[in-house]
Design a protein around this motif. Structure first.
Motif, PDB file in Angstrom:
ATOM      1  N   PHE A 509      42.472  41.463  33.570  1.00 23.00           N
ATOM      2  CA  PHE A 509      43.685  42.203  33.210  1.00 23.00           C
ATOM      3  C   PHE A 509      43.712  42.511  31.719  1.00 23.00           C
ATOM      4  O   PHE A 509      44.092  43.616  31.306  1.00 23.00           O
ATOM      5  CB  PHE A 509      44.927  41.394  33.585  1.00 23.00           C
ATOM      6  N   LYS A 510      43.317  41.507  30.925  1.00 18.86           N
ATOM      7  CA  LYS A 510      43.340  41.704  29.472  1.00 18.86           C
ATOM      8  C   LYS A 510      42.417  42.836  29.062  1.00 18.86           C
ATOM      9  O   LYS A 510      42.650  43.518  28.056  1.00 18.86           O
ATOM     10  CB  LYS A 510      42.947  40.401  28.782  1.00 18.86           C
ATOM     11  N   HIS A 511      41.378  43.053  29.854  1.00 18.70           N
ATOM     12  CA  HIS A 511      40.429  44.125  29.558  1.00 18.70           C
ATOM     13  C   HIS A 511      40.638  45.324  30.482  1.00 18.70           C
ATOM     14  O   HIS A 511      39.698  46.065  30.778  1.00 18.70           O
ATOM     15  CB  HIS A 511      38.989  43.600  29.661  1.00 18.70           C
ATOM     16  N   SER A 512      41.901  45.487  30.936  1.00 20.39           N
ATOM     17  CA  SER A 512      42.333  46.707  31.650  1.00 20.39           C
ATOM     18  C   SER A 512      41.591  46.946  32.948  1.00 20.39           C
ATOM     19  O   SER A 512      41.334  48.095  33.333  1.00 20.39           O
ATOM     20  CB  SER A 512      42.188  47.929  30.739  1.00 20.39           C
ATOM     21  N   GLY A 513      41.205  45.868  33.624  1.00 19.59           N
ATOM     22  CA  GLY A 513      40.521  46.026  34.899  1.00 19.59           C
ATOM     23  C   GLY A 513      41.465  45.896  36.072  1.00 19.59           C
ATOM     24  O   GLY A 513      42.609  45.456  35.947  1.00 19.59           O
ATOM     25  N   THR A 514      40.977  46.271  37.248  1.00 19.37           N
ATOM     26  CA  THR A 514      41.721  46.161  38.498  1.00 19.37           C
ATOM     27  C   THR A 514      41.001  45.170  39.401  1.00 19.37           C
ATOM     28  O   THR A 514      39.818  45.351  39.700  1.00 19.37           O
ATOM     29  CB  THR A 514      41.803  47.527  39.211  1.00 19.37           C
ATOM     30  N   VAL A 515      41.712  44.129  39.796  1.00 18.96           N
ATOM     31  CA  VAL A 515      41.142  43.157  40.723  1.00 18.96           C
ATOM     32  C   VAL A 515      41.238  43.731  42.129  1.00 18.96           C
ATOM     33  O   VAL A 515      42.327  44.002  42.622  1.00 18.96           O
ATOM     34  CB  VAL A 515      41.877  41.809  40.636  1.00 18.96           C
ATOM     35  N   ASP A 516      40.097  43.902  42.746  1.00 18.14           N
ATOM     36  CA  ASP A 516      40.072  44.471  44.100  1.00 18.14           C
ATOM     37  C   ASP A 516      40.416  43.404  45.126  1.00 18.14           C
ATOM     38  O   ASP A 516      41.325  43.564  45.938  1.00 18.14           O
ATOM     39  CB  ASP A 516      38.689  45.065  44.371  1.00 18.14           C
ATOM     40  N   LYS A 517      39.690  42.303  45.085  1.00 24.09           N
ATOM     41  CA  LYS A 517      39.946  41.240  46.068  1.00 24.09           C
ATOM     42  C   LYS A 517      39.288  39.940  45.630  1.00 24.09           C
ATOM     43  O   LYS A 517      38.425  39.920  44.725  1.00 24.09           O
ATOM     44  CB  LYS A 517      39.442  41.657  47.446  1.00 24.09           C
ATOM     45  N   TYR A 518      39.715  38.857  46.268  1.00 21.10           N
ATOM     46  CA  TYR A 518      39.081  37.549  46.143  1.00 21.10           C
ATOM     47  C   TYR A 518      38.424  37.214  47.480  1.00 21.10           C
ATOM     48  O   TYR A 518      39.035  37.375  48.539  1.00 21.10           O
ATOM     49  CB  TYR A 518      40.099  36.461  45.819  1.00 21.10           C
ATOM     50  N   ILE A 519      37.185  36.769  47.433  1.00 25.75           N
ATOM     51  CA  ILE A 519      36.474  36.360  48.650  1.00 25.75           C
ATOM     52  C   ILE A 519      35.994  34.937  48.410  1.00 25.75           C
ATOM     53  O   ILE A 519      34.902  34.711  47.863  1.00 25.75           O
ATOM     54  CB  ILE A 519      35.296  37.287  48.965  1.00 25.75           C
ATOM     55  N   GLY A 520      36.822  33.969  48.793  1.00 31.38           N
ATOM     56  CA  GLY A 520      36.495  32.586  48.461  1.00 31.38           C
ATOM     57  C   GLY A 520      36.502  32.404  46.964  1.00 31.38           C
ATOM     58  O   GLY A 520      37.523  32.614  46.306  1.00 31.38           O
ATOM     59  N   ASP A 521      35.340  32.028  46.400  1.00 34.62           N
ATOM     60  CA  ASP A 521      35.232  31.869  44.959  1.00 34.62           C
ATOM     61  C   ASP A 521      34.793  33.156  44.270  1.00 34.62           C
ATOM     62  O   ASP A 521      34.661  33.187  43.046  1.00 34.62           O
ATOM     63  CB  ASP A 521      34.248  30.748  44.633  1.00 34.62           C
ATOM     64  N   ALA A 522      34.533  34.183  45.060  1.00 35.87           N
ATOM     65  CA  ALA A 522      34.038  35.443  44.498  1.00 35.87           C
ATOM     66  C   ALA A 522      35.198  36.343  44.088  1.00 35.87           C
ATOM     67  O   ALA A 522      36.268  36.325  44.685  1.00 35.87           O
ATOM     68  CB  ALA A 522      33.146  36.156  45.512  1.00 35.87           C
ATOM     69  N   VAL A 523      34.924  37.135  43.045  1.00 33.64           N
ATOM     70  CA  VAL A 523      35.906  38.105  42.549  1.00 33.64           C
ATOM     71  C   VAL A 523      35.259  39.477  42.522  1.00 33.64           C
ATOM     72  O   VAL A 523      34.114  39.625  42.073  1.00 33.64           O
ATOM     73  CB  VAL A 523      36.387  37.737  41.127  1.00 33.64           C
ATOM     74  N   MET A 524      35.989  40.479  43.024  1.00 40.83           N
ATOM     75  CA  MET A 524      35.544  41.868  42.940  1.00 40.83           C
ATOM     76  C   MET A 524      36.568  42.625  42.107  1.00 40.83           C
ATOM     77  O   MET A 524      37.770  42.547  42.345  1.00 40.83           O
ATOM     78  CB  MET A 524      35.438  42.487  44.337  1.00 40.83           C
TER      79      MET A 524
END
Length: 724
Positions: A509-524
């Protein structure tokens, strides 16, 4: 398709809203619920957009305060003897008046006075009526809805058998309240009704031109009786859908059959529409002329020649002062109302109204136009458009009335425009609040709050249904997470995972990104949408370096936990993807798949961050990177050059990092030239600078293998990744 569906739903909602406004307008038209406001606006127009009398045909003779005072001083009190009316009637006749109209009720015999017989006075007036043969007398009636009531008066002398082809559109029968003496009625050339019914607010704006008298026939109002006397005897009368037709002339009527009076300039004696002469001045002038035909008088015969003369009361005490739309400018006696109507008829000078279908059409345009203008425009522009519509309604209404005396329901349109604007603005507000809520719900947990507010301010940035854009996408997960999950209790594991994902999300967020989803421990996550960013690749890489550093801080002691990252830049589909009822804002495409493969490929190279060539080309001036391989990921046939992200060039003390990259690149060059020993020497140098450097160790193993089993002659350095 989803975007089309949402837009279609919005248009359906707006259409239903427009239909509601239209039905309210139709109800208003047919119930006349806003007629009071329309009448107020019409009154304003009459008072401030006045017309002059172009006919100059009518003269008013007023029984005024001056006349009452004059005769009182000579011992003659009201009511005056009929001999006075004989004197003025003869004077009018001798002066060449075209028509004499008495707005006075001669309904009782005159009485005897000192030295003056009432019977003789009546006889003299009767003789003057017969001599002039151009006098119209007044009677008065009142509405009565009971056809069985006994008639106490003989009405036959009042009912002229005009050539009327059909009945008027109104059916209220009238009974007499007063009428001229029969002898006067028979001597008059016409008789007219003086009844006037004011509107609910007490103002007289319209009048029946004919009334049904005791169910036996139709009688005209006083002004209409005078007008008919000026027409040929054979003229026919017929009520039509557009009004009353008299011969070739059409007189417009309102829907209820009333005639709407067209007022001129202010009334009254001083500078009014019609010239006023005091009754006592007429009497004195007549007597002076009888004594001396050459005498100069205050009212010479020349001002009466060829005129229509209306005689009536204007003194306040005689009770014939009426309230009209322009009464505020000057007191308005009943005879001037009759004069105004007669002047309208003579000059064919009428107030006309557009047909009902035009009113309905305008209403339809307002009902449809305003909701869609409000819904599809910015608030400022929408308000400006509505204000323009209101001013257009007012301006057109004023222009049509001023130049053509066309009156349409300005009040209705203004009110309906206001209702439509208020309703549409309320609808838009609640729809926007709903949209804001949906945007916050959909994006609040995926993008930084500032982005959410920007999306709320510019919802058009979200092209529903997906669009093709050049973005940068990132995949990351925790290496060694399985061992952590085995060692920790479920509560501790969840706590660690929440802390980890929360920290990674904050950095994104601080770097203006969009979190798509969380898959367990994974981040997209991805950059460049929904808000456009020219430096999306740079933001993704900087975010990744910060996350790598944070993972080291979060990792439990005595563990080898670290995160792996895959980054790719290129065209992909971004938007709300899913079913109609359930969807996510996400990205799809080969570039997305590549980033996922690169994240997993880190295992083969012992690296932390693998970025695709297009990403590297966008950031190579800002970040340090080294080529890892010319790689064909699983499921693909075309190789892609991949790099490891190693640091930011703006950081201090990067001299050692530059040496590592330079030495590593020399080793890679030797490797691609099949110089295995030289390559291994260089990779060993890298390990001395950076122990346990995964890529260097990987290439040393490859060099050893190729020394024993050299690659084919057509080897191009491409490495095929067999696993995901």
């Amino acid at each position: 398709m989803e975007g089309i569906a949402i837009k279609l739903n919005k248009n359906i909602s707006l259409s239903l809203l427009a239909l509601i406004f239209f039905l309210i307008g139709l109800f208003s038209i047919y119930t006349e619920v806003f007629s009071g406001i329309d009448r107020m606006i019409l009154d304003y127009k009459f008072r401030h957009l006045q017309q002059e009398d172009s006919n100059k045909k009518i003269v008013l003779v007023s029984i005024d305060e001056k006349s009452l005072s004059y005769f009182n001083s000579n011992g003659m009190y009201w009511p005056w003897p009929r001999e006075f009316y004989q004197i003025v009637t003869d004077y009018f006749h001798e002066s060449g008046a075209e028509l004499i109209v008495y707005d006075i009720l001669f309904d009782t015999p005159d009485f005897d006075r000192r030295n003056l017989s009432g019977t003789m006075s009546d006889r003299r007036f009767l003789q003057s009526l017969k001599r002039s043969n151009n006098a119209i007398l007044a009677f008065k009636s009142t509405e009565n809805e009971d056809p069985a009531v006994d008639l106490s008066m003989n009405n036959e002398p009042l009912i002229e058998h005009y050539n009327i082809k059909n009945d008027p559109p109104y059916k209220e029968p009238h009974l007499l309240t007063s009428k001229p003496l029969d002898k006067f009625a028979k001597a008059a050339t016409g008789l007219g009704n003086t009844v006037m019914s004011p509107d609910e607010d007490g103002l007289i704006r319209s009048i029946h031109l004919f009334d049904s008298l005791a169910y036996k026939g139709f009688v005209p109002t006083l002004s209409m009786a005078a007008f008919l006397e000026l027409q040929p005897d054979t003229v026919s009368l017929e009520w039509t859908s557009s009004g009353l037709r008299i011969g070739d002339q059409n007189i417009p009527l309102q829907d209820n059959g009333d005639y709407l009076i067209n007022w001129y300039e202010k009334g009254g004696v001083r500078n009014g529409t019609f010239p006023y002469y005091s009754f006592q001045a007429i009497v004195k002038s007549a007597i002076q002329k009888m004594r001396n035909p050459d005498a100069e008088v205050s009212v010479p015969p020349s001002v009466l020649e060829d005129k229509i003369i209306i005689v009536g009361a204007s003194a306040a005490g005689l009770g014939d002062i009426k309230s009209t739309p322009i009464s505020s400018l000057e007191p308005f006696p009943g005879m001037e109302i009759q004069a105004t109507i007669l002047n309208n008829l003579i000059g064919n000078n009428f107030i006309t109204q557009p047909p009902t279908w035009i009113a309905i059409l305008i209403l339809l345009l307002i009902s449809i136009g305003i909701p869609f203008v409000i819904a599809y425009s910015r608030p400022g522009k929408g308000a400006a458009a509505i204000i323009s519509i209101l001013f257009a309604i007012i301006g057109i209404g004023l222009a049509l009335f001023t130049y053509e005396r066309i009156w349409f329901s300005t009040g209705l349109y203004l009110i309906m425009a206001t209702i439509a604007y208020s309703g549409s603005a309320a609808y838009k507000y609640f729809a926007e609040e709903k949209q804001k809520k949906e945007i916050r719900s959909a994006f609040g947990q995926y993008v930084q709050p500032e982005f959410v507010e920007q999306l709320i301010a510019q919802p058009n940035l979200l092209k529903l249904g997906g669009q093709k854009k050049r973005l940068t996408v990132l995949f990351s997960d925790i290496a060694g997470f399985t061992s952590i999950s085995e060692e920790k209790a479920p509560e501790e594991l969840v706590s660690f995972l929440n802390e980890y994902l929360g920290t990674m999300t904050d950095i994104i967020f601080k770097h203006s990104g969009t979190v798509d989803k969380y898959i367990g421990d994974a981040v997209m996550a991805f950059w460049g949408a929904p808000i456009d960013q020219d430096n999306h690749a740079e933001l993704a890489c900087r975010s990744t370096l910060k996350m790598m550093q944070k993972v080291k801080e979060l990792a439990p002691q005595d563990t080898n936990i670290h995160s792996r990252f895959g980054i790719a830049t290129g065209d992909m589909i971004v938007g709300n993807i899913g079913s109609y009822n359930r969807f996510n804002y996400t990205v799809l495409g080969d570039t997305v798949n590549l980033a996922a493969r690169l994240e997993a490929a880190n295992k083969k190279f012992g690296s932390n961050t693998m970025i695709a060539e297009k990403t590297y080309e966008d950031v190579k001036d800002v970040f340090y990177g080294r080529q890892l391989d010319f790689l064909v990921v699983k499921g693909k046939t075309k190789p892609v050059r991949v790099y490891e992200l190693m640091g930011e060039k703006s950081d201090p003390d990067t001299e050692e990092l530059e040496k590592i990259i330079s030495t590593y690149q020399k080793g890679l060059d030797f490797y691609l030239n099949r110089e295995w020993d030289k390559a291994m020497n260089r990779f060993q140098e890298v390990l001395s600078l950076k122990p346990e450097d995964g890529p260097s160790e990987t290439y040393i193993e490859r060099c050893k293998k190729f020394k024993e089993e050299p690659p084919p002659k057509d080897w191009d350095g491409v490495f095929h990744l067999k696993t995901k």
